[in-house]
Design an enzyme around this catalytic site. Sequence first.
Site, PDB file in Angstrom:
ATOM      1  CE  LYS A 172       0.776  31.065 118.419  1.00 21.79           C
ATOM      2  NZ  LYS A 172       2.136  29.954 118.479  1.00 21.79           N
ATOM      3  CB  SER A 179       2.676  28.527 122.122  1.00 24.64           C
ATOM      4  OG  SER A 179       2.927  28.700 120.864  1.00 24.64           O
ATOM      5  CB  SER A 187       4.008  26.206 119.322  1.00 26.81           C
ATOM      6  OG  SER A 187       4.689  26.215 120.385  1.00 26.81           O
TER       7      SER A 187
END
Lengths: 487, 94
Positions: free
Chosen positions: A72, A147, A171
Amino acid sequence: MDLHTLSVAALQKQLRSGSVSAVEALDALESRISIVDPKVGGYLSHSTHQARKEATAADLSKPLGGIPIAIKDVINVTGEGCSAASKILKGYTATYDATVIRKLREAGAIPFGRLNMDEFAMGSSTENSAYQLTRNPWDFSRIPGGSSGGSAAVVAADEAYASLGSDTGGSIRQPAALCGCVGLKPTYGRVSRFGLIAFASSLDQIGPFTKTVEDSALLLNALAGKDPMDSTSVDLPSDNYTRLLGQDLKGIRIGMPKEYFIEGIDPQVDKAVRDAIRHYEALGAEIVEVSLPHTEYAVAVYYIVATAEASANLARFDGVRYGHRADNVQNLLDHYTRTRSEGFGEEVKRRIILGTYVLSSGYYDAYYLRAQKVRTLIRQDFTRAFEKVDALICPTSPEVAFRIGDRSDDPLKMYLADIFTIAANLAGNCGISIPCGFANVESKRLPIGLQLLGKPFEEAKLLQIAHAYEQSTPWHRERPDLSSSGL
Amino acid sequence: MSAEFDVRYTAQLARLSLTDAEAAKFQSQLSQVLVYVEKLKQVDVSGVEPTAHSSEMNNVFRADEPRDWFTSKQALSNAPRQANDLFVVTKVIE
């Protein structure tokens, strides 16, 4: 054989037997990315040069030797961009490895690629990225969750063997549920956050996205541990998170929190989760009803605590040491104000303003202090429930993936998408989302996630409970149709 | 309380400036969020200690020993402006 479809454990076997090389495993991913990612949009970038060098030199005797892991875009990897999907960090190049990256390298893994996300991890749909949309591999008109939407989508689309994400209010678990993969949020303190761009420091935790529960345990083996660079990481003896996998569920008690089975849940989600609960009974677990009486306050507490912490954490973006800096400024105030107003996106501004307000003079006690006290009550709910049961079971999300654009103008509705995941961050316990079925929506099949919440620092048992379900159900073997006709 | 929420004033505390359209939109959206969080007033919190974070720990110490870390070149490598191995800041004192 389609190498890119393999789990980490299966790839590890092939690498060790010598039937494939680490370079071939990387090549398989690159070729898959070139076919599906123009549509999925999970990767912000991937540089093959460095990864190839590492693959050539990979030590296959190490626990994750030669296995590429996608990252990420909020975790620092030396020499790579790390923008948190924000314009304010466009062009930033990391000068150090986050502790999780150092630990992955020590285990022989190869950090590979940068994954799209909501800007600064603020969002539940990945629509808040300043750079691109990521689409749900099961239906390209829908969001992948957020997210960590990129982290979930690339694993579901077989463009990564596994990935890392971060979970502040759900998330990791929510996008894993919406994309049909396994997402683990370890206990607060289990994994170091050093090198993770901070959103809300009392809630953030890094964890893996994988195709199977076993892979999740293998990655946690590499990631966990005390780190002198993160004072909130906890000094506990290292555990082997695969040690309980395969054990039966005799004597395991699982709690159904009655506040999590409420009106407003998608009926297909409700049915799939209730079927999963019956399946657990058939596997020998005892199901008991428990109560978490302060559940309805969790979202309100979260949006005060998380935004307050974010407003302080994001004060560091001042256009001096890194990141965007406004041109032709008139004075210092103009420098700060224009730098930040040009660099931050809409949702980030909204949350900084809310967080600043709840901390501001005259409102601190009414909002922030009160929220921290209600947080104590939410924690106590979990402590009491875990005196009676080994884990809690509920939906990960009250709904399946929604359409791109459906929520973008209604922040409050978007915030309520996190209703079942937020409390675990406030209480600090561990949680996992695993696939438990599909909803049929407009002729598409959309994944449904089952959430299991475990006691603090009992990830091994949580993974055992998740694994028993996974191995006796077909859901984790299902893949979206991304053949040329599907694309 | 939310009636007193002034989005422009609060934005300025956070060193953000808003366009008129942003100000109007955020004022309305955040007012809704503030109405939503009013529900916390229903909870009896008398005698309840606040939770700052979830792990049971207090002070954490490590040995205060020097070690290798960034060189100044690395530390400056992302600076939008630099000179003489230093960050350039906008003038603070008139």
